[in-house]
Design a protein around this motif. Structure first.
Motif, PDB file in Angstrom:
ATOM      1  N   PHE A 183       0.665  -1.244   0.051  1.00  0.00           N
ATOM      2  CA  PHE A 183       0.066  -0.153  -0.232  1.00  0.00           C
ATOM      3  C   PHE A 183       0.856   1.180  -0.090  1.00  0.00           C
ATOM      4  CE2 PHE A 183      -2.652  -3.194   1.794  1.00  0.00           C
ATOM      5  CZ  PHE A 183      -3.793  -3.147   1.153  1.00  0.00           C
ATOM      6  N   LEU A 184       2.084   0.966   0.398  1.00  0.00           N
ATOM      7  CA  LEU A 184       3.144   2.102   0.335  1.00  0.00           C
ATOM      8  C   LEU A 184       3.909   2.398  -1.188  1.00  0.00           C
ATOM      9  CD1 LEU A 184       4.589   2.195   3.702  1.00  0.00           C
ATOM     10  CD2 LEU A 184       2.907   3.574   2.954  1.00  0.00           C
ATOM     11  N   GLY A 185       3.382   1.553  -2.090  1.00  0.00           N
ATOM     12  CA  GLY A 185       3.959   1.635  -3.326  1.00  0.00           C
ATOM     13  C   GLY A 185       4.852   0.376  -3.718  1.00  0.00           C
ATOM     14  N   GLU A 186       5.404  -0.372  -2.773  1.00  0.00           N
ATOM     15  CA  GLU A 186       6.254  -1.455  -2.812  1.00  0.00           C
ATOM     16  C   GLU A 186       5.668  -2.783  -3.742  1.00  0.00           C
ATOM     17  OE1 GLU A 186       8.820  -2.885   0.128  1.00  0.00           O
ATOM     18  OE2 GLU A 186       9.340  -0.666   0.897  1.00  0.00           O
ATOM     19  N   PRO A 187       6.277  -3.148  -4.598  1.00  0.00           N
ATOM     20  CA  PRO A 187       5.831  -4.235  -5.514  1.00  0.00           C
ATOM     21  C   PRO A 187       5.502  -5.560  -4.747  1.00  0.00           C
ATOM     22  CG  PRO A 187       8.209  -4.194  -6.208  1.00  0.00           C
ATOM     23  CD  PRO A 187       7.794  -2.880  -5.237  1.00  0.00           C
ATOM     24  N   LEU A 188       4.543  -6.418  -4.863  1.00  0.00           N
ATOM     25  CA  LEU A 188       4.331  -7.565  -4.115  1.00  0.00           C
ATOM     26  C   LEU A 188       4.662  -8.754  -5.077  1.00  0.00           C
ATOM     27  CD1 LEU A 188       3.598  -9.298  -1.714  1.00  0.00           C
ATOM     28  CD2 LEU A 188       1.133  -9.179  -2.720  1.00  0.00           C
ATOM     29  N   THR A 189       6.225  -9.302  -5.096  1.00  0.00           N
ATOM     30  CA  THR A 189       6.536 -10.031  -5.999  1.00  0.00           C
ATOM     31  C   THR A 189       6.439 -11.733  -5.653  1.00  0.00           C
ATOM     32  OG1 THR A 189       8.881 -10.237  -4.862  1.00  0.00           O
ATOM     33  CG2 THR A 189       8.367  -8.367  -6.861  1.00  0.00           C
ATOM     34  N   MET A 190       6.328 -12.457  -6.341  1.00  0.00           N
ATOM     35  CA  MET A 190       6.099 -13.854  -6.125  1.00  0.00           C
ATOM     36  C   MET A 190       7.288 -14.430  -4.887  1.00  0.00           C
ATOM     37  SD  MET A 190       4.097 -16.265  -6.109  1.00  0.00           S
ATOM     38  CE  MET A 190       2.901 -15.891  -7.386  1.00  0.00           C
ATOM     39  N   PRO A 191       8.575 -13.973  -4.945  1.00  0.00           N
ATOM     40  CA  PRO A 191       9.326 -14.552  -4.015  1.00  0.00           C
ATOM     41  C   PRO A 191       8.984 -13.893  -2.653  1.00  0.00           C
ATOM     42  CG  PRO A 191      10.620 -14.016  -6.052  1.00  0.00           C
ATOM     43  CD  PRO A 191       9.185 -13.365  -6.081  1.00  0.00           C
ATOM     44  N   LYS A 192       8.695 -12.667  -2.548  1.00  0.00           N
ATOM     45  CA  LYS A 192       8.259 -12.033  -1.119  1.00  0.00           C
ATOM     46  C   LYS A 192       6.887 -12.618  -0.673  1.00  0.00           C
ATOM     47  CE  LYS A 192       9.896  -7.413  -1.889  1.00  0.00           C
ATOM     48  NZ  LYS A 192       9.535  -5.925  -1.940  1.00  0.00           N
ATOM     49  N   LEU A 193       5.971 -13.011  -1.526  1.00  0.00           N
ATOM     50  CA  LEU A 193       4.726 -13.636  -1.157  1.00  0.00           C
ATOM     51  C   LEU A 193       5.169 -15.102  -0.716  1.00  0.00           C
ATOM     52  CD1 LEU A 193       1.824 -13.547  -1.014  1.00  0.00           C
ATOM     53  CD2 LEU A 193       1.462 -14.033  -3.055  1.00  0.00           C
ATOM     54  N   LEU A 194       5.855 -15.683  -1.342  1.00  0.00           N
ATOM     55  CA  LEU A 194       6.172 -17.147  -0.968  1.00  0.00           C
ATOM     56  C   LEU A 194       7.095 -17.133   0.196  1.00  0.00           C
ATOM     57  CD1 LEU A 194       7.084 -18.940  -4.520  1.00  0.00           C
ATOM     58  CD2 LEU A 194       4.878 -19.310  -2.908  1.00  0.00           C
ATOM     59  N   ALA A 195       8.011 -16.192   0.443  1.00  0.00           N
ATOM     60  CA  ALA A 195       8.751 -16.196   1.714  1.00  0.00           C
ATOM     61  C   ALA A 195       7.859 -15.905   2.861  1.00  0.00           C
ATOM     62  CB  ALA A 195       9.625 -15.134   1.482  1.00  0.00           C
TER      63      ALA A 195
END
Length: 277
Positions: A106-118
């Protein structure tokens, strides 16, 4: 591992060591008093550097972070340590990581797949680490740790907002501990805790050093890491803290390291590897 990851990992090491050392003082003092002492010593030492480096309107967000993370979150965390030990309190509290990663979107950072999985993988990791006992006291500590996680998630996000406002890392750390220290002083006063005597008892101990490394250097490195790799990746990297705490506590002879804890730590390592490899 790349150089940009080192500030966040250094923060994890500092916070792990500090969590263990605070336990020594909570054997003879109320956790709320120990929490106030942390803020007091850090405020005194960070005052001059913060004045030299300057303050701006980001101090409002830094102060709000202090109230959420340090007054509410850290107090619940210290009580959790008191009830269930750091080997349970640390990993359970670190469920704040997936929450913070999502807030960062919500602060503009991308939600990448590695971040989500981690982030998702950290949940079973901390769960396994928490399954080392089942007494009512430990269960109470577990729920206190979960409360700390929620407060930390929102409070750490406020650090990012203060950083966006271009408040420097040292001043962010200072505004957090000052705001929290004022509130914790009032809480201890109305509870009848003698904070003046507590200061006299600890001023020549190692508590001031632990507090400054924890709340000063640790938070400054955390804020600096956000500039390098973003809030989401920073909190995921500091998620190694429960693993480091397990190893450090075992090496220091404070708490035993068992198979279930090892499996939980291993899951966390895999989660971290997803975002740093």
């Amino acid at each position: 591992m790349i150089v940009e990851d080192l500030p966040a990992l250094s923060t994890a090491i500092i916070w792990a060591w500090a969590s263990i050392m605070y336990g020594d003082f909570m054997r003879s003092m109320n956790p709320l008093t120990v929490n106030f002492l942390r803020m007091f010593y850090a405020s005194v030492i960070l005052l001059i550097p913060a004045i030299v480096l300057g303050l701006n309107y980001g101090a409002v967000w830094g102060s709000l972070s202090g109230l959420l993370s340090l007054v509410i979150g850290d107090s619940l965390y210290l009580f959790s340590i008191n009830y269930s030990g750091v080997s349970i309190a640390a990993p359970v509290s670190y469920t704040y990581i997936p929450l913070t990663v999502l807030f960062a979107v919500f602060l503009g950072e991308p939600l990448t797949m590695p971040k989500l999985l981690a982030s998702i993988l950290l949940i079973p990791g901390v769960y396994l680490l928490s399954r080392s006992g089942g007494s009512r006291r430990e269960i109470k500590g577990l729920f206190l740790g979960l409360g700390a996680a929620i407060a930390w998630a929102v409070g750490q996000t406020m650090i990012k907002v203060a950083d966006i406002a271009e408040l420097n890392p040292v001043s962010i750390a200072f505004t957090r501990v000052v705001a929290a220290g004022i509130v914790l002083f009032l809480v201890n006063y109305f509870m009848g805790n003698d904070v003046i005597n507590a200061i006299k008892r600890t001023v020549r101990s190692y508590l001031p050093i632990v507090a400054v490394l924890d709340l000063g250097l640790g938070v400054a490195l955390f804020a600096f890491s956000m500039d390098l790799v973003g809030l989401g990746l920073t909190v995921i990297l500091t998620g190694t803290m429960p693993l480091i705490t397990q190893l450090m506590s075992s090496a220091m002879g404070r708490e035993k390291f068992n198979v279930v804890k090892f499996l939980g730590a291993l899951v966390i390592v895999i989660a971290i590897a997803l975002v740093v490899l």
